[in-house]
Design a protein around this motif. Structure first.
Motif, PDB file in Angstrom:
ATOM      1  N   ILE A 137      -3.496   1.285  -3.881  1.00 18.62           N
ATOM      2  CA  ILE A 137      -3.087   0.719  -4.824  1.00 18.62           C
ATOM      3  C   ILE A 137      -2.063   1.672  -5.659  1.00 18.62           C
ATOM      4  O   ILE A 137      -1.217   1.350  -6.175  1.00 18.62           O
ATOM      5  N   TRP A 167      -4.037  -9.082  -6.102  1.00 14.28           N
ATOM      6  CA  TRP A 167      -4.051  -9.144  -4.466  1.00 14.28           C
ATOM      7  C   TRP A 167      -3.600 -10.609  -4.062  1.00 14.28           C
ATOM      8  O   TRP A 167      -4.143 -11.660  -4.332  1.00 14.28           O
ATOM      9  N   VAL A 172      -0.883  -6.090  -2.344  1.00 15.53           N
ATOM     10  CA  VAL A 172      -1.042  -5.807  -3.855  1.00 15.53           C
ATOM     11  C   VAL A 172       0.470  -6.162  -4.210  1.00 15.53           C
ATOM     12  O   VAL A 172       1.285  -5.521  -3.606  1.00 15.53           O
TER      13      VAL A 172
END
Length: 254
Positions: A137, A167, A172
């Motif tokens: 991320i 998500w 993401v």
């Protein structure tokens, strides 16, 4: 309200949107966030939820500035959101903004947007090292920031609470909020590096972001890290010094 501007998709709902604004203070809708200056409520709108942000009434000078010489924070949020979406940058869909005037100056202003339901914000990456795929991320977020810079977007409030993370189908996505302080145009190297200063005090996170940013920008990774960490340390020093000063000046509020 003296002025209300609504996006094309919502023009047919003007009266309903105006009601959300005029009933804001008495509404029992849950708070999304409440700071010293602004209040945001999640207000029902048909089958949807809108985020309605009430900006604090400006001081006597800014009342005139925002009325006659500069766009209000609500208006800037609305038009910046439209500009971000046009550049394929994630943010909540802008619905409209409203302003009320008093004695020829700006009294209240509101920004309305579609509600988002994020999984977390960037802040959680700082405080929870066990977030699944945290490193991944952080890498994608740095690429997202690089993309902002390449598109000539300088988000002045690039801070931990102002990027929502969600998500979707295993990928993401990032969404910017609190949009009223942005500028557009070519960015210098210093502006790019400085834009990371407020994000995290953790050296390991800065190291990881500097490595990814250097790769994206074809820069020397060690040099980017040194510059990025120096900007971070300077911000942290000023931030904590300001907090200490406030505690001394306003000790009676404790």
């Amino acid at each position: 309200m003296n002025r209300i501007v609504i996006s094309e998709q919502y023009k047919a709902h003007r009266d309903a949107l105006l009601h959300l604004v005029t009933s804001f203070d008495t509404s029992v809708a849950p708070l999304i966030g409440q700071g010293d200056r602004n209040v945001i409520k999640a207000m029902p709108f048909g089958q949807d939820i809108l985020a309605v942000k009430s900006f604090k009434s400006p001081n006597i000078i800014n009342k005139w500035v925002y009325r006659f010489w500069r766009k209000s924070k609500a208006e800037r949020s609305f038009y910046y959101a439209q500009r971000l979406l046009a550049l394929n940058v994630g943010t909540a869909e802008p619905v409209g903004f409203a302003e009320s005037y008093k004695y020829f100056g700006l009294d209240r202003s509101f920004y309305l947007s579609r509600g988002l339901k994020p999984d977390f914000t960037f802040r959680e990456l700082i405080h929870d090292v066990n977030i699944p795929r945290r490193d991944y991320i952080l890498e994608r977020f740095t690429e997202f920031t690089f993309d902002l810079h390449e598109k000539g977007i300088l988000f002045h409030d690039h801070s931990p609470g102002n990027t929502l993370i969600k998500w979707i189908d295993g990928e993401v996505h990032f969404y910017l909020v609190d949009l009223n302080r942005m500028s557009f145009g070519p960015l210098s190297r210093k502006q790019r590096i400085h834009n990371f200063a407020r994000l995290t005090p953790l050296r390991a996170m800065v190291k990881a972001m500097s490595k990814t940013y250097a790769r994206c920008a074809n820069m020397d990774a060690d040099q980017v890290y040194r510059e990025m960490w120096a900007e971070t340390e300077q911000f942290q020093y000023k931030f904590h010094r300001k907090r200490r000063l406030k505690k001394r000046l306003f000790f009676w509020r404790r």
